[in-house]
Every structure is written in C-alpha cells, then in structure tokens.
Write a protein that holds these residues in place. Structure first.
Motif, short mmCIF file in Angstrom:
data_model
loop_
_atom_site.label_atom_id
_atom_site.label_comp_id
_atom_site.label_asym_id
_atom_site.label_seq_id
_atom_site.Cartn_x
_atom_site.Cartn_y
_atom_site.Cartn_z
N ASN A 109 0.65 -1.17 -0.13
CA ASN A 109 0.32 0.21 -0.15
C ASN A 109 0.96 1.42 0.37
OD1 ASN A 109 -1.98 -1.30 -0.02
ND2 ASN A 109 -1.69 -1.83 1.80
N LYS B 122 -0.81 4.60 -1.37
CA LYS B 122 -1.88 4.89 -0.69
C LYS B 122 -1.51 5.78 0.12
CE LYS B 122 -4.62 1.63 0.79
NZ LYS B 122 -5.46 0.77 0.88
N TYR B 123 -0.30 4.97 1.02
CA TYR B 123 0.34 5.96 2.06
C TYR B 123 0.78 7.08 0.84
CZ TYR B 123 -0.77 1.26 4.47
OH TYR B 123 -1.28 0.77 4.69
N LYS C 287 0.03 9.33 -1.24
CA LYS C 287 -0.54 9.82 -2.10
C LYS C 287 -1.43 10.39 -0.77
CE LYS C 287 -1.57 7.74 -6.17
NZ LYS C 287 -2.62 6.64 -6.79
N LEU C 288 -1.28 9.84 0.56
CA LEU C 288 -2.36 10.25 2.01
C LEU C 288 -0.91 11.46 2.40
CD1 LEU C 288 -4.34 10.77 3.98
CD2 LEU C 288 -3.23 8.80 5.01
N ASP D 170 -3.74 -1.54 8.39
CA ASP D 170 -4.10 -0.41 7.00
C ASP D 170 -4.23 0.70 7.46
OD1 ASP D 170 -2.93 0.68 5.04
OD2 ASP D 170 -5.75 0.34 4.24
N TYR E 203 -1.84 3.78 8.73
CA TYR E 203 -3.37 4.99 7.81
C TYR E 203 -2.55 6.16 9.20
CZ TYR E 203 -5.30 4.14 3.51
OH TYR E 203 -5.41 4.19 2.49
N LYS F 144 -4.24 11.44 -8.16
CA LYS F 144 -6.17 11.07 -8.08
C LYS F 144 -6.82 12.49 -7.88
CE LYS F 144 -6.59 6.85 -6.05
NZ LYS F 144 -7.39 5.93 -4.84
N LEU G 286 -9.98 9.84 3.38
CA LEU G 286 -9.79 9.15 3.55
C LEU G 286 -11.29 8.08 3.25
CD1 LEU G 286 -8.23 9.06 7.11
CD2 LEU G 286 -7.67 7.62 4.92
N GLU H 286 -9.91 7.30 -1.02
CA GLU H 286 -9.55 5.98 -0.25
C GLU H 286 -10.22 4.75 -0.35
OE1 GLU H 286 -5.88 5.14 -0.75
OE2 GLU H 286 -5.69 7.24 -1.16
#
Length: 161
Positions: free
Chosen positions: A16, A19-20, A22-23, A59, A63, A94, A117, A121
């Motif tokens: 992931n 994802k992390y 992009k956050l 996960d 986050y 995104k 989130l 996400e």
C-alpha cells in the motif's frame, strides 16, 4: 509473535505504499517530503509493531501513523507554500481537479483527512473513526459538514469567486 507482526506490517507497507504516499502528499504538497513522511511512518510502524493490537486493522493502524507524521511535519514546518503552480506532481495524482485541490487545501487537517480517507481511499466510516481516534457519529457529522463546505467552495470557484 513480534516477528509475525513485523512481517505483516512490512508486507502491508509494500503493498500500500502508493496509498500512504498519496495521503502524505495531500498534506504536504511536496514529493520529497511525502516520501520522507512515509519512510518515517514505516520506521515507526515497524519499531512499534508490538503496539498493533489486532492484525486485521494493520492498514488502518498505518494510516493513523502516516496522518500523525503529516501533522508533526506540518507543525514543525509551518512555512508551506499554497501556490499550486509551485507544486511539482510526479505521480499519477487522483486529485487532478485544481479547484478540488484548492477546496481540499482550505479544509483543516482533520476535515481533509476525513474527505480523503472516505472518498479517495474508500475507507469505511468505522475505519476513519479508528484512524482519527474519534467516534463514528463524529466522523459522520464532520463528513456531512465538510461536504457542505466543499460544495460551497466549489460553487464559489465555478462562479469565479
């Protein structure tokens, strides 16, 4: 037992990472800083593997660490540029709509986290509550309030405000 948790955390981090990243990027708007935040988050997650209580929520737990690292970074580095033209986006973002980016940036950190989130996400309300350490009903009310705020901001951008 610790070895199993560390392996699970490492596997989740690798799976992931984007994802992390992009956050983190959505908070700091800088490629290098976002990578540093994810790296520091990975280090803290592995270092504190024993504090992971339930392996099913690894996960969500990561986050939470990433968000906390973002907040720590922002509090230490208060000089952050909001000029969207200075941001060099080097990944498939995104959040491509500039008006949406500006609207998201106008939210406070907790509001932004809830929106990202939930909608970017695809996390469940319960997971968001767990990540942010707030009640489910609080997430729901803040989500509703944030959506209204974003709607008003987006309407203002469409009307040239």
């Amino acid at each position: 037992m610790r070895k199993n948790k560390v392996y699970l955390i490492e596997e989740t981090l690798l799976k992931n990472y984007n994802k992390y990243y992009k956050l983190a990027f959505s908070y700091v708007h800088n490629d290098t800083d976002a990578m540093d935040i994810v790296q520091e988050s990975a280090y803290k997650a592995i270092k504190n593997a024993e504090s992971l209580k339930d392996k099913r929520y690894v996960d969500t737990w990561i986050y939470k660490i990433v968000i906390n690292q973002c907040k720590t970074f922002l509090s230490k580095n208060s000089k952050i540029t909001d000029d969207i033209e200075d941001v060099n986006i080097t990944f498939n973002d995104k959040y491509e709509n500039i008006d949406l980016k500006n609207a998201l940036n106008s939210l406070d950190d907790d509001e932004k986290a809830i929106i990202i989130l939930r909608f970017f996400e695809d996390l469940k309300i319960e997971d968001i509550a767990n990540i942010l350490d707030i009640k489910v009903n609080t997430v729901k009310s803040r989500l509703y309030r944030c959506l209204r705020k974003l709607e008003d901001l987006m309407e203002g951008y469409r009307n040239g405000a």
